[in-house]
Design a protein around this motif. Structure first.
Motif, PDB file in Angstrom:
ATOM      1  N   ALA A 112       5.605   9.391  -3.849  1.00 31.85           N
ATOM      2  CA  ALA A 112       4.358   8.626  -3.909  1.00 31.85           C
ATOM      3  C   ALA A 112       4.011   8.274  -5.353  1.00 31.85           C
ATOM      4  O   ALA A 112       3.560   7.154  -5.643  1.00 31.85           O
ATOM      5  N   GLU A 113       4.235   9.211  -6.275  1.00 29.86           N
ATOM      6  CA  GLU A 113       3.948   8.919  -7.684  1.00 29.86           C
ATOM      7  C   GLU A 113       4.930   7.891  -8.231  1.00 29.86           C
ATOM      8  O   GLU A 113       4.555   7.015  -9.023  1.00 29.86           O
ATOM      9  N   ILE A 114       6.195   7.968  -7.824  1.00 32.68           N
ATOM     10  CA  ILE A 114       7.171   6.953  -8.230  1.00 32.68           C
ATOM     11  C   ILE A 114       6.697   5.567  -7.788  1.00 32.68           C
ATOM     12  O   ILE A 114       6.690   4.605  -8.570  1.00 32.68           O
ATOM     13  N   PRO A 129       0.838  -1.201   0.000  1.00 31.75           N
ATOM     14  CA  PRO A 129       0.000   0.000   0.000  1.00 31.75           C
ATOM     15  C   PRO A 129       0.873   1.250   0.000  1.00 31.75           C
ATOM     16  O   PRO A 129       2.082   1.186   0.251  1.00 31.75           O
ATOM     17  N   LEU A 130       0.238   2.385  -0.245  1.00 28.50           N
ATOM     18  CA  LEU A 130       0.995   3.619  -0.461  1.00 28.50           C
ATOM     19  C   LEU A 130       1.919   3.965   0.704  1.00 28.50           C
ATOM     20  O   LEU A 130       3.104   4.250   0.507  1.00 28.50           O
ATOM     21  N   THR A 131       1.392   3.934   1.926  1.00 30.06           N
ATOM     22  CA  THR A 131       2.210   4.352   3.069  1.00 30.06           C
ATOM     23  C   THR A 131       3.462   3.498   3.198  1.00 30.06           C
ATOM     24  O   THR A 131       4.577   4.013   3.362  1.00 30.06           O
ATOM     25  N   SER A 132       3.307   2.178   3.117  1.00 23.19           N
ATOM     26  CA  SER A 132       4.467   1.285   3.246  1.00 23.19           C
ATOM     27  C   SER A 132       5.422   1.459   2.071  1.00 23.19           C
ATOM     28  O   SER A 132       6.651   1.395   2.241  1.00 23.19           O
ATOM     29  N   GLN A 184      -3.168   4.865 -14.626  1.00 23.81           N
ATOM     30  CA  GLN A 184      -2.538   4.453 -13.381  1.00 23.81           C
ATOM     31  C   GLN A 184      -3.582   4.116 -12.329  1.00 23.81           C
ATOM     32  O   GLN A 184      -4.520   4.863 -12.082  1.00 23.81           O
ATOM     33  N   GLN A 185      -3.398   2.949 -11.706  1.00 25.26           N
ATOM     34  CA  GLN A 185      -4.270   2.522 -10.624  1.00 25.26           C
ATOM     35  C   GLN A 185      -3.654   2.974  -9.297  1.00 25.26           C
ATOM     36  O   GLN A 185      -2.485   2.717  -9.032  1.00 25.26           O
ATOM     37  N   PRO A 186      -4.440   3.653  -8.450  1.00 27.41           N
ATOM     38  CA  PRO A 186      -3.873   4.085  -7.172  1.00 27.41           C
ATOM     39  C   PRO A 186      -3.523   2.892  -6.302  1.00 27.41           C
ATOM     40  O   PRO A 186      -4.206   1.861  -6.335  1.00 27.41           O
ATOM     41  N   LEU A 187      -2.422   3.010  -5.563  1.00 21.09           N
ATOM     42  CA  LEU A 187      -2.073   1.964  -4.611  1.00 21.09           C
ATOM     43  C   LEU A 187      -3.098   1.938  -3.487  1.00 21.09           C
ATOM     44  O   LEU A 187      -3.804   2.911  -3.225  1.00 21.09           O
TER      45      LEU A 187
END
Length: 419
Positions: free
Chosen positions: A185-187, A155-158, A330-333
């Motif tokens: 975050a985009e990377i 997930p994004l935070t991790s 792009q699919q969001p994490l």
């Protein structure tokens, strides 16, 4: 106290994320004797399996043993060598030699030897009553009693925390600021939350700014090539990791992989059938071949039943067709929108060992093994009410709400259990 036997490698880098998966894996290993950690290339199957094994060291007086199988055609010989068993032997002979020893075996990377590893794992489970077997691979073994631990992209935070941690290792001046955090975050999103890709990208902050690194991801396979000589070849660059999956597919799977790579985003079975029909792929073969790609973690099933292919897989899949890869929508994490706050200088996550007393650490370790308070009291030879008090203290000190969260907290920490 003498160190227990085993050959698990020393982990020289921190372990980031996977708290929920680690807690789930610990629960599984308290209930079954065979578990397979599955997921796509670069998702962290080996790291997670070894982390789980390390958390359970107290349970296995016969040790924790890993056989790395990617470079062998004989998993029995690889495990025998890891255990220090002299001479050639069969799987039944190996099980007989182990006898009633209580040990945990990690059979790492079984993708090219699924049948052979399945036979070995089944023999160990039947013939060595004290053995627990953990397998890593991109597909299940398909054995009765096998429990699966499926790893999804981070997930994004991790993902952002992993990038930050690895970037700091190569550039102590790196900072996750309000300006750089959205770029990082985009990377991570462009890399689909894959730990291997994120780690390879983070090493480049020595020479590239976060913005330049993001721009360079248009050529990800050229950019994301590791330089470490201490890892397996397929883990040194993203292309090698994904091509390993391609080599293990049959002709039909490769053909459908190429066709699905042209789809610009998530799809369902009907969309896969349309893509196949337009290219002359037999309609009745789409569903079973697609099921094989899902089983091999090449196509991922999303919440809600939709399917998608990670961008690295799409790019490799398009190469046989000669089509130029273009990023899909792009699919969001998972957890997108929750970018971690920048760390304060000199402050990181609170270590478990610094928060709990020695007795509380013992109780927390036994919670990760799935023991109840009365069972912990018996194991430690103390009163149940004393265990109850320790559990309340652990929950309060960690700001936790349940025993499951205790198991996850301890599992994710860098604390090493007593042995």
């Amino acid at each position: 106290m003498a160190r227990r036997p085993g050959n698990l490698p020393v982990d020289l880098s921190s372990f980031v994320g996977r708290a929920e998966e680690l807690a789930e894996g610990l629960r599984h290993l308290g209930e079954v004797r065979l578990m397979t950690v599955t997921g796509p290339a670069g998702v962290g199957k080996t790291r997670t399996a070894l982390r789980l094994a390390g958390r359970l060291r107290r349970r296995f007086g016969g040790g924790l043993w890993r056989a790395e199988l990617s470079g062998t055609a004989d998993p029995v010989a690889a495990l025998a060598e890891a255990l220090g068993l002299p001479g050639a032997c069969s799987a039944p002979e190996l099980a007989a030699w182990l006898g009633d020893r209580r040990l945990l075996v990690v059979l790492d990377t079984c993708d090219h030897l699924v049948g052979e590893v399945a036979e070995l794992a089944a023999t160990l489970v039947r013939g060595t009553p004290g053995a627990v077997v953990v397998v890593t691979g991109r597909r299940p073994l398909g054995l009765p009693g096998e429990r699966l631990l499926q790893l999804a992209p981070l997930p994004l935070t991790s993902a952002v925390r992993l990038f930050e941690d690895r970037a700091l290792a190569v550039d102590p001046g790196f900072a996750l600021t309000p300006v750089t955090a959205p770029v990082v975050a985009e990377i991570c999103g462009r890399l689909d939350g894959l730990p291997l890709a994120i780690e390879l990208a983070a090493t480049l902050v020595r020479s590239l700014s976060a913005r330049d690194l993001l721009e360079g991801l248009r050529h990800r396979f050229t950019l994301l090539t590791g330089v470490s000589r201490t890892v397996l070849p397929r883990h040194r660059d993203l292309r090698a990791a994904v091509q390993w999956s391609l080599r293990l597919c049959d002709a039909e799977q490769r053909e459908l992989w190429t066709l699905l790579s042209a789809l610009p985003g998530p799809f369902d079975l009907a969309g896969a059938e349309r893509a196949g029909r337009e290219a002359g792929f037999a309609a009745e073969r789409v569903a079973p071949v697609l099921a094989g790609l899902v089983e091999r973690s090449i196509v991922l099933r999303e919440p809600g039943g939709r399917l998608r292919m990670l961008e690295a897989y799409r790019e490799i899949g398009l190469e046989p067709s000669g089509d130029r890869w273009r990023p899909a929508a792009q699919q969001p994490l998972r957890g997108a929108g929750r970018i971690p706050r920048p760390r304060q200088a000199g402050r990181g996550a609170r270590p478990v060992s610094g928060a709990l007393s020695a007795r509380e650490l013992q109780v927390a370790e036994l919670i990760t093994e799935g023991l109840s308070n009365p069972e912990i009291a018996t194991r430690l030879d103390i009163a149940k009410r004393t265990v109850d008090a320790h559990v309340r203290n652990i929950l309060a000190k960690g700001g936790l709400a349940s025993r499951t969260q205790v198991a996850a907290w301890v599992a994710e920490s860098d604390y090493q259990p007593s042995i």
